[in-house]
Design a protein around this motif. Structure first.
Motif, mmCIF file in Angstrom:
data_model
loop_
_atom_site.group_PDB
_atom_site.id
_atom_site.type_symbol
_atom_site.label_atom_id
_atom_site.label_comp_id
_atom_site.label_asym_id
_atom_site.label_seq_id
_atom_site.Cartn_x
_atom_site.Cartn_y
_atom_site.Cartn_z
ATOM 1 N N PRO A 127 0.822 -1.211 0.000
ATOM 2 C CA PRO A 127 0.000 0.000 0.000
ATOM 3 C C PRO A 127 0.855 1.259 0.000
ATOM 4 O O PRO A 127 1.958 1.270 0.530
ATOM 5 N N ASP A 128 0.342 2.288 -0.623
ATOM 6 C CA ASP A 128 1.009 3.586 -0.660
ATOM 7 C C ASP A 128 1.093 4.138 0.772
ATOM 8 O O ASP A 128 0.074 4.245 1.457
ATOM 9 N N PRO A 129 2.314 4.518 1.242
ATOM 10 C CA PRO A 129 2.436 5.072 2.601
ATOM 11 C C PRO A 129 1.532 6.282 2.822
ATOM 12 O O PRO A 129 1.000 6.479 3.921
ATOM 13 N N GLY A 130 1.356 7.084 1.769
ATOM 14 C CA GLY A 130 0.484 8.250 1.896
ATOM 15 C C GLY A 130 -0.958 7.853 2.127
ATOM 16 O O GLY A 130 -1.670 8.474 2.921
ATOM 17 N N LEU A 131 -1.383 6.779 1.461
ATOM 18 C CA LEU A 131 -2.747 6.291 1.647
ATOM 19 C C LEU A 131 -2.930 5.698 3.035
ATOM 20 O O LEU A 131 -3.988 5.847 3.660
ATOM 21 N N ARG A 132 -1.884 5.021 3.533
ATOM 22 C CA ARG A 132 -1.965 4.462 4.883
ATOM 23 C C ARG A 132 -2.122 5.573 5.914
ATOM 24 O O ARG A 132 -2.921 5.470 6.843
ATOM 25 N N THR A 133 -1.345 6.635 5.723
ATOM 26 C CA THR A 133 -1.438 7.769 6.648
ATOM 27 C C THR A 133 -2.819 8.404 6.597
ATOM 28 O O THR A 133 -3.406 8.721 7.643
ATOM 29 N N LEU A 134 -3.341 8.573 5.389
ATOM 30 C CA LEU A 134 -4.670 9.171 5.219
ATOM 31 C C LEU A 134 -5.736 8.301 5.880
ATOM 32 O O LEU A 134 -6.644 8.815 6.546
ATOM 33 N N LYS A 135 -5.598 6.993 5.709
ATOM 34 C CA LYS A 135 -6.567 6.086 6.321
ATOM 35 C C LYS A 135 -6.522 6.173 7.835
ATOM 36 O O LYS A 135 -7.565 6.184 8.506
ATOM 37 N N LYS A 136 -5.319 6.262 8.397
ATOM 38 C CA LYS A 136 -5.180 6.392 9.843
ATOM 39 C C LYS A 136 -5.802 7.700 10.339
ATOM 40 O O LYS A 136 -6.465 7.731 11.384
ATOM 41 N N GLN A 137 -5.573 8.771 9.604
ATOM 42 C CA GLN A 137 -6.144 10.067 9.985
ATOM 43 C C GLN A 137 -7.667 10.015 9.967
ATOM 44 O O GLN A 137 -8.335 10.543 10.863
ATOM 45 N N ARG A 138 -8.206 9.363 8.936
ATOM 46 C CA ARG A 138 -9.664 9.254 8.838
ATOM 47 C C ARG A 138 -10.229 8.385 9.952
ATOM 48 O O ARG A 138 -11.286 8.698 10.522
ATOM 49 N N THR A 139 -9.525 7.308 10.272
ATOM 50 C CA THR A 139 -9.982 6.438 11.356
ATOM 51 C C THR A 139 -9.971 7.187 12.680
ATOM 52 O O THR A 139 -10.930 7.118 13.458
ATOM 53 N N ARG A 140 -8.895 7.913 12.935
ATOM 54 C CA ARG A 140 -8.793 8.698 14.172
ATOM 55 C C ARG A 140 -9.922 9.714 14.255
ATOM 56 O O ARG A 140 -10.568 9.857 15.299
ATOM 57 N N GLN A 141 -10.176 10.414 13.142
ATOM 58 C CA GLN A 141 -11.236 11.427 13.138
ATOM 59 C C GLN A 141 -12.604 10.800 13.341
ATOM 60 O O GLN A 141 -13.452 11.344 14.068
ATOM 61 N N THR A 142 -12.839 9.655 12.729
ATOM 62 C CA THR A 142 -14.118 8.959 12.876
ATOM 63 C C THR A 142 -14.350 8.549 14.322
ATOM 64 O O THR A 142 -15.448 8.729 14.867
ATOM 65 N N ILE A 143 -13.314 8.001 14.945
ATOM 66 C CA ILE A 143 -13.440 7.585 16.344
ATOM 67 C C ILE A 143 -13.765 8.793 17.224
ATOM 68 O O ILE A 143 -14.677 8.748 18.064
ATOM 69 N N ALA A 144 -13.024 9.883 17.036
ATOM 70 C CA ALA A 144 -13.229 11.076 17.862
ATOM 71 C C ALA A 144 -14.609 11.680 17.642
ATOM 72 O O ALA A 144 -15.310 12.024 18.601
ATOM 73 N N ASP A 145 -15.010 11.812 16.389
ATOM 74 C CA ASP A 145 -16.322 12.396 16.088
ATOM 75 C C ASP A 145 -17.450 11.541 16.654
ATOM 76 O O ASP A 145 -18.444 12.065 17.177
ATOM 77 N N THR A 146 -17.291 10.227 16.545
ATOM 78 C CA THR A 146 -18.301 9.313 17.082
ATOM 79 C C THR A 146 -18.402 9.452 18.597
ATOM 80 O O THR A 146 -19.502 9.529 19.160
ATOM 81 N N ALA A 147 -17.251 9.496 19.248
ATOM 82 C CA ALA A 147 -17.234 9.615 20.709
ATOM 83 C C ALA A 147 -17.888 10.911 21.167
ATOM 84 O O ALA A 147 -18.748 10.901 22.066
ATOM 85 N N ILE A 148 -17.515 12.012 20.554
ATOM 86 C CA ILE A 148 -18.045 13.305 20.987
ATOM 87 C C ILE A 148 -19.548 13.386 20.746
ATOM 88 O O ILE A 148 -20.300 13.905 21.580
ATOM 89 N N ALA A 149 -20.017 12.841 19.627
ATOM 90 C CA ALA A 149 -21.458 12.828 19.363
ATOM 91 C C ALA A 149 -22.203 12.039 20.444
ATOM 92 O O ALA A 149 -23.263 12.470 20.929
ATOM 93 N N LEU A 150 -21.657 10.909 20.842
ATOM 94 C CA LEU A 150 -22.281 10.107 21.898
ATOM 95 C C LEU A 150 -22.239 10.837 23.237
ATOM 96 O O LEU A 150 -23.224 10.832 23.994
ATOM 97 N N PHE A 151 -21.113 11.472 23.537
ATOM 98 C CA PHE A 151 -20.988 12.202 24.799
ATOM 99 C C PHE A 151 -21.983 13.360 24.862
ATOM 100 O O PHE A 151 -22.600 13.598 25.908
#
Length: 211
Positions: free
Chosen positions: A6-30
């Motif tokens: 996999p492209d390292p840039g794509l891996r980084t982007l995927k990690k950033q999106r996963t992190r943002q999804t987790i945070a947004d989901t948590a804050i919405a629930l809170f």
């Protein structure tokens, strides 16, 4: 890199999106149910990740919320180091705070965005979040003290602590007025006047030490 890797840039982007999804989901629930009423397991399930994955991105439940303040860590120290010639550290910090008020920066408490006001209420009114926020404030204070005096004088540490306290008190007071439904224009004028008063008090003690 082989075609199968996999492209390292794509891996980084995927990690950033996963992190943002987790945070947004948590804050919405809170915001919907309250910080203490939502478990980490529920957040992970809603974000469609495992608990171990969640903790790879965030070290604690509190960090799911407070990471939003991370971008501002060290900001005061950077302002002091990068100030224009002829400006004292406190002059530079006051100008920066005024600029942030004019920009309606949520970190000043001056915002009429309902979602941001609700987020700040979550932080201010949840004891564990308020306690962990102090860790961010302490780190920022240490960075400012170092910028004021790399040798670590007591005077620099005291001025940095006083500035950090002033910033927190002013932001909370500004948010509280807006949370009560007061007009943002009126609140902005009050915030500006209180900022001037706060820095006048700070200068009274700091001037003798050249800050």
């Amino acid at each position: 890199m082989s075609p199968s890797e996999p492209d390292p840039g794509l891996r980084t982007l995927k990690k950033q999106r996963t992190r943002q999804t987790i945070a947004d989901t948590a804050i919405a629930l809170f915001l919907d149910r309250g910080f203490d009423q939502v478990s980490v397991a529920e957040i992970a399930a809603a974000a469609e990740v495992s608990k171990p994955t969640l903790f790879r991105y965030f070290g604690s439940k509190e960090e799911l919320v407070l990471h939003r303040f991370a971008d501002h860590l060290g900001e005061a120290g950077r302002v002091v180091r990068g100030r224009a010639a002829g400006l004292t550290p406190l002059d530079a910090l006051e100008r920066h705070h005024l600029d942030r008020l004019a920009a309606r920066d949520p970190n000043t408490g001056l915002t009429d965005d309902p979602e941001v006001l609700a987020f700040l209420r979550l932080v201010y009114e949840t004891p564990s979040l308020s306690a962990h926020l102090r860790d961010y404030v302490d780190a920022d204070t240490r960075a400012l003290a170092e910028a004021l005096d790399p040798d670590g004088s007591v005077a620099a540490r005291l001025v940095a602590a006083q500035y950090a306290a002033v910033r927190q008190v002013l932001a909370h007071a500004t948010w509280a007025r807006l949370a009560e439904g007061l007009d943002i224009g009126d609140v902005a004028r009050e915030a500006t006047a209180e900022l001037a008063e706060a820095f006048a008090l700070l200068r009274g003690g700091a001037a003798a030490h050249g800050f």
